[in-house]
Design an enzyme around this catalytic site. Structure first.
Site, short mmCIF file in Angstrom:
data_model
loop_
_atom_site.label_atom_id
_atom_site.label_comp_id
_atom_site.label_asym_id
_atom_site.label_seq_id
_atom_site.Cartn_x
_atom_site.Cartn_y
_atom_site.Cartn_z
N GLU A 290 27.33 4.70 -86.00
CA GLU A 290 28.46 5.26 -86.75
C GLU A 290 28.02 5.64 -88.15
O GLU A 290 28.32 6.73 -88.64
CB GLU A 290 29.59 4.24 -86.78
CG GLU A 290 30.90 4.81 -87.27
CD GLU A 290 31.47 5.79 -86.30
OE1 GLU A 290 32.06 6.79 -86.78
OE2 GLU A 290 31.32 5.62 -85.08
N ASP B 238 27.62 9.50 -89.80
CA ASP B 238 28.31 9.91 -91.02
C ASP B 238 27.34 10.48 -92.05
O ASP B 238 27.55 11.55 -92.62
CB ASP B 238 29.03 8.70 -91.64
CG ASP B 238 30.21 8.22 -90.83
OD1 ASP B 238 30.69 8.98 -89.97
OD2 ASP B 238 30.65 7.08 -91.05
N SER C 61 34.92 10.80 -85.58
CA SER C 61 34.06 10.21 -86.59
C SER C 61 32.86 11.12 -86.88
O SER C 61 32.14 10.90 -87.85
CB SER C 61 33.58 8.83 -86.15
OG SER C 61 33.06 8.87 -84.84
#
Length: 788
Positions: free
Chosen positions: A496, A500, A696
């Protein structure tokens, strides 16, 4: 109702009242006729009703419904809140075989709650007048169950705990304490009755008691355990009373052992803000964020925010002194005076808030462990009057499901990264082409203004490895370096976090990136961090959220919203991923959609997900699992009203059934970007290039684009964009409209993308070239002074 008042008085004093459910099945003493006759007091919502069973066979073992055991639905009293989910599940069960609707009240309180042996097949041996004989009926079942709960009270009293009192809220939250009865019907020999099924039913409730199971449950239940007084500080007051305690059947978090007494934890204590001050903050936020207002772009300083909130010093001083006296190692007051950061041992925290703290582990992301309360928490009345909430003792975060896809669908575009694993995946060059990003064509001063900045928020287990970022940058020809890290560093990278970082920097390689890392999942702590910074990053991307109804009290959401407003008033842009379960949320749809928080907050920008319509870079369609819908908590904000009204009036919207969503709620997302499973992003994690999907991925891309737009404005001496939504909704031409697809997550209903704004993709995906012109055409018209 007079009887019910008496029952309530008893329950409030800790008295448990149990009634037999009756011995005429659904018919009652008058017989059925054309309608069942529910029993009173058995159908009262303020007592525990006990039904009857028989053994299924000729030995001690599983039980079946006694066909004359009372049960059904009240004609007088509505379904109580503690029973709503159980009754709804029963009515939806394919095995229920419900009687004709004309014979019973579909909206009434269901009974019994539990059951015990009582039928004619297995009568009780009773000595009456010196003669031993068999007797049957729920009048036998009821004292058996009452005796069991009396024994359970004994276990609690021996440990200094309170009696159980009114039993039903406990019973309905602990069905595993009963032996389910799943056969038989209480038709009393007639044609119709209620059938026992798995779970609660109107024949035997949750079934018959399992004392061994119940013993463990009652010894960890402290719902009513607050002592009457906290010394000179007044009575103990339960906080966030509307939030249910952790439910292992629905939560993705598994409770482990009690937290170690010596473990140090950090609490974020949100202090109460006066309603008129909060309203004033909102007004100022909208004024400085509205491109048509005279005060547009005239953002507040940290000191001005503090002055505007006007939190009295005593409101921080008394709770701070309380926690220090309880054993806190350190108590820090936020610069705005509205939050405390308390570093305290577990044993001291438990005493200060009269609660037990436990370790919880995520069922999928097993490295993720958090400390949360195992039951409600309390504060003394004189402290509670200053405190809004203590975060996040009851909130359980939604972690993004693992969505690693080894390869994407075959595509026509070339792989612009050197890594072969990026073939058929979205790469930085795909993002640049679709969203019309520049390739070094802008003057350097526009791209790398010294005051420009951006950040991503990461939480436990989601750190980054420099070798992964360097490998991605080298292969995909982008600078994906991290300029600054706030928080303790971890030795391992997380998918994750690296998603990002790699893509916000792929979009905006010239802008310094800050990673704000927290070892525990605390949205309030993160919000407090950025509000406390003297010079915070201007754009923040966050892939974090939960269903509004899942462990999120209205007080918690409003406290977060206040933090978001403070940030926006200072010129900070906050973007959240809209979620990856379509309209359904983590709990699934059932009979109603589950909107996401913070995505549905009116004070942040929510980013949804798309896929390409075809196999090349071009028009996009809705990703069917991209989060979107309408808030159940927050009303439609003024800046969105026209767009939402137009969507609802569109003949192409094909809106879902009204019962499934809130027609007056804030709609989201606001915008979108690629994020669907058809076109996953190429990410380097652990030295391996692989495909990853989800909003995300969408969120950092859009955040990077707005960070670049800030750079254009800052280079010309203009203010940053700040809270983005008023600008977005007045400039839909800055986005590439998405007009196809539905975010049903594979279900039957969802929100459909149409021309203009919609609750599937917002206004669509960014067009940097168009947005560049739009953001340069707005500026503060004149200087004004904030008067406080």
């Amino acid at each position: 109702y007079t009887c019910n008042t008496a029952f309530m008085k008893a329950g409030a004093r800790g008295i448990s009242i149990l009634f037999a459910s009756g011995d005429q099945g659904v018919c009652g003493r008058e017989g059925c006729g054309s309608r069942f006759n529910p029993d009173f007091p058995a159908a009262s919502p303020y007592i525990t009703a006990v039904g009857g069973t028989d053994f299924e066979g000729d030995d001690i073992g599983p039980e079946t419904t006694w066909n004359s055991g009372g049960g059904g639905f009240s004609d007088t009293f509505a379904i109580p809140s503690w029973q709503a989910d159980a009754v709804a599940a029963y009515k939806q069960s394919p095995d229920a075989n419900l009687p004709p609707q004309r014979m019973w009240n579909n909206t009434g309180r269901g009974y019994p709650d539990v059951a015990a042996l009582g039928g004619l097949q297995n009568p009780y041996c009773v000595n009456v007048g010196g003669t031993f004989e068999g007797v049957a009926g729920t009048s036998a079942s009821c004292p058996v169950v009452a005796g069991i709960f009396a024994k359970l009270n004994g276990l609690r009293l021996a440990q200094g705990m309170s009696p159980l009192g009114f039993l039903n809220p406990f019973i309905y939250k602990n069905p595993s304490g009963f032996q389910d009865v799943t056969s038989g019907t209480n038709n009393a020999g007639g044609h119709h009755g209620f059938t026992a099924v798995k779970g609660w039913d109107a024949a035997t409730g949750f079934g018959t008691p399992d004392f061994e199971a119940l013993s463990g449950m009652v010894m960890t239940t402290k719902h009513n355990d607050a002592p009457k007084s906290a010394g000179g500080l007044g009575e103990w007051v339960q906080q966030e009373a509307e939030v249910p305690v952790h439910n292992p059947e629905t939560s993705s978090w598994v409770r482990l052992s009690r937290a170690s007494p010596d473990r140090m934890i950090t609490l974020t204590v949100a202090l109460r803000i006066d309603a008129d001050r909060r309203d004033w903050l909102e007004r100022v936020l909208l004024e400085v964020s509205d491109p048509d207002h005279l005060r547009y772009g005239q953002h507040l300083s940290q000191e001005q925010v503090t002055e505007l909130l006007g939190v009295p010093a005593v409101r921080a001083a008394e709770p701070a002194a309380y926690f220090q006296a309880a054993g806190a190692r350190k108590v820090e007051t936020a610069p705005n005076g509205d939050m405390l950061t308390v570093t305290i041992p577990v044993v001291s925290a438990e005493a200060a808030m009269h609660v037990e703290l436990h370790e919880f582990q995520h069922s999928e992301h097993t490295r993720a462990q958090i400390v949360r309360a195992g039951a409600p928490y309390y504060l003394p009345a004189k402290i509670a009057e200053h405190v809004s909430m203590v975060g996040e003792l009851l909130q359980f975060p939604r972690l993004v499901p693992k969505k690693v896809i080894s390869v994407g669908s075959p595509v026509k575009w070339a792989n612009s990264c050197d890594a072969r694993g990026c073939a058929n995946l979205v790469t930085p060059s795909v993002i640049a082409q679709r969203y019309k990003l520049p390739d070094e064509t802008l003057p350097k001063a526009h791209q790398a203004h010294t005051s420009n900045s951006m950040a991503v928020a990461e939480f436990q287990g989601q750190f980054w490895k420099k070798s992964d970022l360097d490998g991605f940058g080298k292969s995909c020809h982008r600078d994906v370096s991290v300029a600054k890290t706030i928080g303790d560093e971890e030795p391992h990278g997380g998918i994750e976090s690296e998603l990002d970082i790699e893509y916000i920097k792929a979009v905006a390689p010239e802008i310094p990136l800050t990673v704000i890392y927290n070892g525990q999942f605390s949205l309030l702590k993160w919000a407090n961090q950025i509000s406390s910074m003297a010079d915070p990053p201007l754009v923040h991307s966050v892939s974090y959220g939960n269903d509004e109804k899942q462990q999120s009290s209205a007080r918690y959401m409003y406290t977060c919203n206040t933090a978001f407003m403070k940030a926006g008033a200072r010129g900070i842009s906050i973007l959240f991923a809209s979620g990856d379960q379509g309209v359904c949320g983590r709990e699934g749809c059932g009979s109603r959609f589950n909107p996401d928080f913070p995505a549905a907050s009116p004070y942040i920008t929510a980013v949804g997900g798309t896929d390409f319509e075809g196999d090349d870079i071009g028009p996009e369609t809705t990703w069917n699992s991209g989060g979107g819908g309408f808030s159940d908590t927050f009303a439609i904000p003024s800046w969105q009203a026209d767009a939402v009204a137009a969507y609802k009036q569109s003949p192409d919207a094909n809106l879902p059934p009204q019962r499934m969503w809130n027609n007056t709620g804030r709609g989201y997302p606001d915008v979108a970007a690629l994020g669907g499973l058809q076109n996953p992003y190429c990410v380097n994690v652990g030295g391996t290039f692989e495909g990853v999907a989800g909003t995300s991925a969408s969120c950092p891309v859009v955040a990077g684009i707005f960070a670049k737009l800030n750079g254009l404005r800052l280079a010309q001496g203009m203010s940053p964009l700040g809270f983005l939504n008023p600008f977005i909704y007045k400039n839909p031409s800055g986005f590439q409209d998405v007009t196809s697809g539905t975010n049903s997550a594979g279900g039957e209903s969802g929100f459909t993308a149409v021309k203009g704004w919609d609750a599937a993709t917002g206004f669509g995906t960014p067009d940097f070239k168009a947005l560049s012109g739009l953001v340069m055409g707005i500026q503060a018209l004149e200087e004004t002074t904030l008067v406080v």
